[in-house]
Design an enzyme around this catalytic site. Structure first.
Site, PDB file in Angstrom:
ATOM      1  N   ASN A 147     -10.480  -4.549  -1.109  1.00 12.36           N
ATOM      2  CA  ASN A 147     -10.273  -3.211  -1.849  1.00 12.36           C
ATOM      3  C   ASN A 147      -9.365  -3.495  -2.963  1.00 12.36           C
ATOM      4  O   ASN A 147      -8.462  -4.550  -2.937  1.00 12.36           O
ATOM      5  CB  ASN A 147     -10.017  -2.171  -1.029  1.00 12.36           C
ATOM      6  CG  ASN A 147     -11.092  -1.237  -0.602  1.00 12.36           C
ATOM      7  OD1 ASN A 147     -11.907  -1.140  -1.174  1.00 12.36           O
ATOM      8  ND2 ASN A 147     -10.954  -0.810   0.526  1.00 12.36           N
TER       9      ASN A 147
ATOM     10  N   ASP B 102     -17.910   0.461   3.382  1.00 11.42           N
ATOM     11  CA  ASP B 102     -18.285   1.053   4.730  1.00 11.42           C
ATOM     12  C   ASP B 102     -18.554   2.546   4.691  1.00 11.42           C
ATOM     13  O   ASP B 102     -19.024   2.987   5.598  1.00 11.42           O
ATOM     14  CB  ASP B 102     -17.770   0.472   6.070  1.00 11.42           C
ATOM     15  CG  ASP B 102     -16.120   0.991   5.818  1.00 11.42           C
ATOM     16  OD1 ASP B 102     -15.594   0.473   6.829  1.00 11.42           O
ATOM     17  OD2 ASP B 102     -15.932   1.511   4.813  1.00 11.42           O
TER      18      ASP B 102
ATOM     19  N   TYR C  64     -14.392  10.360  -1.547  1.00 13.96           N
ATOM     20  CA  TYR C  64     -13.398   9.988  -2.438  1.00 13.96           C
ATOM     21  C   TYR C  64     -13.373  10.656  -3.612  1.00 13.96           C
ATOM     22  O   TYR C  64     -12.313  10.802  -4.195  1.00 13.96           O
ATOM     23  CB  TYR C  64     -13.500   8.415  -2.792  1.00 13.96           C
ATOM     24  CG  TYR C  64     -12.863   7.613  -1.645  1.00 13.96           C
ATOM     25  CD1 TYR C  64     -13.583   7.031  -0.662  1.00 13.96           C
ATOM     26  CD2 TYR C  64     -11.386   7.375  -1.342  1.00 13.96           C
ATOM     27  CE1 TYR C  64     -13.188   6.235   0.208  1.00 13.96           C
ATOM     28  CE2 TYR C  64     -10.839   6.707  -0.696  1.00 13.96           C
ATOM     29  CZ  TYR C  64     -11.534   5.968   0.409  1.00 13.96           C
ATOM     30  OH  TYR C  64     -11.194   5.390   1.443  1.00 13.96           O
TER      31      TYR C  64
ATOM     32  N   ARG D 204       0.894  -1.091  -0.138  1.00 14.78           N
ATOM     33  CA  ARG D 204      -0.061   0.257   0.110  1.00 14.78           C
ATOM     34  C   ARG D 204       0.716   1.173   0.009  1.00 14.78           C
ATOM     35  O   ARG D 204       0.638   2.062  -0.780  1.00 14.78           O
ATOM     36  CB  ARG D 204      -0.762   0.014   1.169  1.00 14.78           C
ATOM     37  CG  ARG D 204      -1.654   1.328   1.396  1.00 14.78           C
ATOM     38  CD  ARG D 204      -2.721   1.130   2.498  1.00 14.78           C
ATOM     39  NE  ARG D 204      -3.356   2.672   2.796  1.00 14.78           N
ATOM     40  CZ  ARG D 204      -4.220   2.611   3.560  1.00 14.78           C
ATOM     41  NH1 ARG D 204      -4.715   1.891   4.393  1.00 14.78           N
ATOM     42  NH2 ARG D 204      -5.016   3.985   3.678  1.00 14.78           N
TER      43      ARG D 204
HETATM   44  N1  LIG Z   1     -14.908  -2.041   1.570  1.00 20.16           N
HETATM   45  C1  LIG Z   1     -14.636  -1.241   2.447  1.00 20.16           C
HETATM   46  O1  LIG Z   1     -15.091  -0.090   2.592  1.00 20.16           O
HETATM   47  C2  LIG Z   1     -13.115  -1.346   3.300  1.00 20.16           C
HETATM   48  C3  LIG Z   1     -13.194  -0.786   4.603  1.00 20.16           C
HETATM   49  C4  LIG Z   1     -11.981  -0.950   5.365  1.00 20.16           C
HETATM   50  C5  LIG Z   1     -11.130  -1.908   4.899  1.00 20.16           C
HETATM   51  N2  LIG Z   1     -11.369  -2.145   3.701  1.00 20.16           N
HETATM   52  C6  LIG Z   1     -10.520  -3.447   3.073  1.00 20.16           C
HETATM   53  O2  LIG Z   1     -10.236  -4.318   3.858  1.00 20.16           O
HETATM   54  C7  LIG Z   1      -8.936  -5.200   3.761  1.00 20.16           C
HETATM   55  C8  LIG Z   1      -8.328  -5.178   5.243  1.00 20.16           C
HETATM   56  O3  LIG Z   1      -8.066  -3.860   5.508  1.00 20.16           O
HETATM   57  P1  LIG Z   1      -7.026  -3.612   6.762  1.00 20.16           P
HETATM   58  O4  LIG Z   1      -6.445  -2.320   6.669  1.00 20.16           O
HETATM   59  O5  LIG Z   1      -7.236  -4.376   8.081  1.00 20.16           O
HETATM   60  O6  LIG Z   1      -5.581  -4.720   6.097  1.00 20.16           O
HETATM   61  P2  LIG Z   1      -4.519  -5.604   6.899  1.00 20.16           P
HETATM   62  O7  LIG Z   1      -3.345  -5.403   6.192  1.00 20.16           O
HETATM   63  O8  LIG Z   1      -4.547  -5.136   8.434  1.00 20.16           O
HETATM   64  O9  LIG Z   1      -5.128  -6.938   7.002  1.00 20.16           O
HETATM   65  C9  LIG Z   1      -5.302  -7.798   5.955  1.00 20.16           C
HETATM   66  C10 LIG Z   1      -5.011  -9.103   6.069  1.00 20.16           C
HETATM   67  O10 LIG Z   1      -4.953  -9.886   4.982  1.00 20.16           O
HETATM   68  C11 LIG Z   1      -4.304 -11.086   4.699  1.00 20.16           C
HETATM   69  N3  LIG Z   1      -4.119 -11.390   3.640  1.00 20.16           N
HETATM   70  C12 LIG Z   1      -3.349 -11.208   2.566  1.00 20.16           C
HETATM   71  N4  LIG Z   1      -3.536 -11.747   1.445  1.00 20.16           N
HETATM   72  C13 LIG Z   1      -4.113 -12.643   1.900  1.00 20.16           C
HETATM   73  C14 LIG Z   1      -5.001 -13.907   1.459  1.00 20.16           C
HETATM   74  N5  LIG Z   1      -4.639 -14.117  -0.004  1.00 20.16           N
HETATM   75  N6  LIG Z   1      -5.638 -14.851   1.968  1.00 20.16           N
HETATM   76  C15 LIG Z   1      -5.783 -14.622   3.265  1.00 20.16           C
HETATM   77  N7  LIG Z   1      -5.508 -13.307   4.116  1.00 20.16           N
HETATM   78  C16 LIG Z   1      -4.612 -12.511   3.297  1.00 20.16           C
HETATM   79  C17 LIG Z   1      -2.873  -9.984   5.566  1.00 20.16           C
HETATM   80  O11 LIG Z   1      -1.788 -11.243   5.994  1.00 20.16           O
HETATM   81  C18 LIG Z   1      -3.449  -9.361   6.428  1.00 20.16           C
HETATM   82  O12 LIG Z   1      -3.353  -9.792   7.758  1.00 20.16           O
HETATM   83  C19 LIG Z   1      -8.134  -4.329   2.867  1.00 20.16           C
HETATM   84  O13 LIG Z   1      -8.346  -4.780   1.475  1.00 20.16           O
HETATM   85  C20 LIG Z   1      -8.960  -2.860   3.002  1.00 20.16           C
HETATM   86  O14 LIG Z   1      -8.676  -2.087   1.936  1.00 20.16           O
HETATM   87  C21 LIG Z   1     -12.281  -2.514   2.653  1.00 20.16           C
HETATM   88  O1  LIG Z   2      -6.820   4.869   5.429  1.00 20.40           O
HETATM   89  P1  LIG Z   2      -7.457   3.784   6.187  1.00 20.40           P
HETATM   90  O2  LIG Z   2      -6.985   2.501   6.081  1.00 20.40           O
HETATM   91  O3  LIG Z   2      -7.872   4.368   7.450  1.00 20.40           O
HETATM   92  O4  LIG Z   2      -9.327   3.739   5.633  1.00 20.40           O
HETATM   93  C1  LIG Z   2      -9.182   3.055   4.421  1.00 20.40           C
HETATM   94  C2  LIG Z   2     -10.700   2.704   4.210  1.00 20.40           C
HETATM   95  O5  LIG Z   2     -11.382   4.002   4.374  1.00 20.40           O
HETATM   96  C3  LIG Z   2     -12.785   3.871   4.211  1.00 20.40           C
HETATM   97  O6  LIG Z   2     -13.232   3.106   5.298  1.00 20.40           O
HETATM   98  C4  LIG Z   2     -13.444   3.777   6.472  1.00 20.40           C
HETATM   99  C5  LIG Z   2     -15.137   3.894   6.692  1.00 20.40           C
HETATM  100  O7  LIG Z   2     -15.542   4.691   5.794  1.00 20.40           O
HETATM  101  C6  LIG Z   2     -15.421   4.479   8.181  1.00 20.40           C
HETATM  102  O8  LIG Z   2     -16.407   4.105   8.410  1.00 20.40           O
HETATM  103  C7  LIG Z   2     -14.390   3.949   9.111  1.00 20.40           C
HETATM  104  O9  LIG Z   2     -15.055   2.849   9.577  1.00 20.40           O
HETATM  105  O10 LIG Z   2     -12.907   3.794   9.087  1.00 20.40           O
HETATM  106  C8  LIG Z   2     -12.920   2.987   7.739  1.00 20.40           C
HETATM  107  C9  LIG Z   2     -11.508   3.202   7.570  1.00 20.40           C
HETATM  108  O11 LIG Z   2     -10.899   4.565   7.264  1.00 20.40           O
HETATM  109  C10 LIG Z   2     -13.333   2.993   2.758  1.00 20.40           C
HETATM  110  O12 LIG Z   2     -14.489   2.890   2.657  1.00 20.40           O
HETATM  111  C11 LIG Z   2     -12.393   1.838   2.629  1.00 20.40           C
HETATM  112  O13 LIG Z   2     -12.619   1.333   1.660  1.00 20.40           O
HETATM  113  C12 LIG Z   2     -10.946   2.048   2.785  1.00 20.40           C
HETATM  114  O14 LIG Z   2     -10.199   0.900   2.737  1.00 20.40           O
HETATM  115 MN   LIG Z   3     -14.613   1.531   0.718  1.00 19.22          MN
END
Ligand SMILES: NC(=O)c1ccc[n+]([C@@H]2O[C@H](COP(=O)([O-])OP(=O)(O)OC[C@H]3O[C@@H](n4cnc5c(N)ncnc54)[C@H](O)[C@@H]3O)[C@@H](O)[C@H]2O)c1
Ligand SMILES: O=P(O)(O)OC[C@H]1O[C@H](O[C@H]2[C@H](O)[C@@H](O)[C@@H](O)O[C@@H]2CO)[C@H](O)[C@@H](O)[C@@H]1O
Ligand SMILES: [Mn+2]
Length: 441
Positions: free
Chosen positions: A148, A172, A263, A94
């Site tokens: 993501n 979220d 965003y 990242r």
């Molecule tokens: N959709 C949303 O709105 C939203 C909100 C928050 C976070 N996210 C996403 O959720 C994910 C987790 O976020 P985070 O900041 O806690 O990341 P993080 O790096 O703390 O955790 C991700 C975990 O996934 C594991 N991982 C990587 N590849 C893998 C695989 N092939 N199988 C199983 N596990 C695997 C890593 O080892 C790590 O422990 C990220 O993709 C982030 O962008 C999405």
């Molecule tokens: O920069 P990060 O890792 O803190 O956040 C990236 C994510 O940001 C959004 O999720 C927010 C969410 O909208 C808010 O409700 C709260 O839960 O914090 C989250 C993390 O900041 C976004 O929707 C995600 O897709 C991003 O990965």
């Molecule tokens: Mn999102």
């Protein structure tokens, strides 16, 4: 009452403790028989897993729980729901996603612009493998995905698994915005009936109806223009996020018809936002120094003390709760209203049918039943068509191993524009991503 079997993929995620706490809070409305967590990183998974054992001993003693790094064993169980939150390449990649574009004078961000492009090419590979592995043993389990960049992951999975109707990509941020509107209006955000349209991380609220059918959006717009906009969780937010939320006011002042997803700042004000970004210290650094450090230290502290009482890590946040109330609505055919990412198929009548749009839908046992949006104005159609083409070309670049489509994708992205810049950044990202990406020829 049926008890559900859940698998969390990416159990080492910094968001896992909040999710586990939400499982405890909601155990009467959404009872779990067995919870399994799986991660590729044994150390991360063990820290969160050992924390989970203590949390469940204290708050969910009847729950059968295990954590593992054995993906095949995890997927071979009988599963009702798979919650996916993986980060392929971790925060280290990242950081590269965010810093490499900035070195070329382009926005560097987790899910937007070239950073999101790079992240998308990494995520597609692991997400496609996950669907294949899950479906080998659990053809009917619901796969609820946070991974993501959700827009690109959703489009890729739709291209690769067009017949799989039990994959739902969620974000979220719209939920966080609804909770933020609720705090501003002093109302329960679950009472809102929102109209929302766009792509993931590229959308707008057009109406916010209350239980009597009154549209509260005009009142909300006036409040934002009068005093600015802060998130529901602003006390917990880092400054970079508060800066992001502060941009809502200017966006609404420039385009007052609708309320923007935060965003959109990257696409509407790339020059202004670029000036605020530090190429030597990006959001990835803030998270590694902040949330990641806090969460893992707090989990270690819980394990050392043997109790979660007084622990700082365990809180019930929007992120952790949202995926559960989505799952509950599907599990019990409740038809509750959520903003989710689904195939357009006429919901937004003047956008391509195969676009993966983010809209409000009623979530039933048979999946989302979307609310029609109809025709959107030319300004928004123009913005979305460009972003849709960028996302689709990114997915096609992955599937076809196509350098040319990758270059077209980045050239179309509003944070890049210049084909020369697109090529410079693409070549630098190819070098940094190595085998995380398919070879682009
Ligand atoms: N959709 C949303 O709105 C939203 C909100 C928050 C976070 N996210 C996403 O959720 C994910 C987790 O976020 P985070 O900041 O806690 O990341 P993080 O790096 O703390 O955790 C991700 C975990 O996934 C594991 N991982 C990587 N590849 C893998 C695989 N092939 N199988 C199983 N596990 C695997 C890593 O080892 C790590 O422990 C990220 O993709 C982030 O962008 C999405
Ligand atoms: O920069 P990060 O890792 O803190 O956040 C990236 C994510 O940001 C959004 O999720 C927010 C969410 O909208 C808010 O409700 C709260 O839960 O914090 C989250 C993390 O900041 C976004 O929707 C995600 O897709 C991003 O990965
Ligand atoms: Mn999102």
């Amino acid at each position: 009452m049926k008890k559900f079997n859940i698998l969390i993929v990416g159990g080492g995620s910094t968001w896992t403790p909040g999710l586990l706490k939400s499982l405890c809070v909601r155990k009467d409305s959404f009872p779990i028989g067995k919870l399994t967590m799986v991660d590729v990183n044994e150390e991360r998974q063990a820290v969160i897993g050992e924390f989970a054992k203590i949390l469940f001993r204290e708050e969910y003693s009847e729950l059968e729980f295990e954590y593992t790094t054995d993906k095949q064993a995890a997927y071979a169980q009988k599963l009702d729901f798979v919650f996916v939150q993986m980060r392929t390449g971790g925060y280290g990649m990242r950081e590269q996603d965010e810093k490499i574009p900035l070195q070329h004078g382009v926005i560097g961000q987790e899910t937007c612009g070239p950073g999101g492009f790079a992240y998308g090419l990494r995520s597609i590979k692991d997400m496609a493998q996950l669907v294949t592995d899950v479906r080998e043993h659990n053809p009917k389990a619901w796969i609820l995905n946070y991974t993501n960049p959700a827009a690109i992951v959703a489009d890729a999975l739709q291209q690769l698994f067009p017949e799989d109707k039990r994959i739902l990509n969620i974000c979220d941020q719209p939920e966080n915005l609804l909770r933020s509107y609720g705090r501003l209006l002093e109302r329960d955000p679950r009472s809102f009936d929102p109209v929302y349209f766009g792509l993931n991380h590229f959308g707008w609220f057009t109406h916010l109806y209350d239980e009597s059918g009154n549209d509260l959006l005009p009142q909300l717009r006036d409040m934002i223009l009068d005093g600015g906009f802060r998130p529901v969780d602003y006390e917990q937010r880092d400054q970079s996020w508060l800066d992001t939320y502060a941009m809502v006011e200017q966006t609404v002042r420039d385009f007052p018809d609708y309320l923007p997803n935060t965003y959109l700042q990257y696409y509407l004000y790339p020059d202004k936002v670029l000036k605020k970004l530090d190429p030597s210290h990006t959001r990835a650094n803030e998270v590694m120094e902040g949330r990641e450090k806090r969460v893992f230290e707090a989990c270690h502290e819980v394990v050392d003390k043997g109790t979660t009482v007084g622990a700082s890590v365990v809180h019930n946040d929007a992120h952790g709760e949202f995926i559960l109330i989505v799952a509950e609505s599907i599990a019990y055919n409740k038809g509750d209203n959520f903003i989710v990412i689904i195939k357009n198929e006429g919901i937004i009548s003047n956008l391509p049918d195969d676009a993966m749009v983010e809209v409000a839908a009623s979530l039933t046992a048979n999946g989302p039943r979307p609310y029609a949006v109809g025709e959107i104005p030319v300004f928004y159609k123009g913005l979305i068509e460009g972003q849709y083409a960028y996302e689709r070309l990114t997915v096609e670049a992955y599937i076809e191993n196509s350098y040319q489509k990758a270059l077209q994708a980045l050239t179309l992205n509003r944070t890049v524009v210049s084909a020369q810049k697109a090529r410079e950044v693409l070549d630098a990202l190819i070098e940094a991503n190595g085998d995380f990406w398919p070879e682009l020829k």
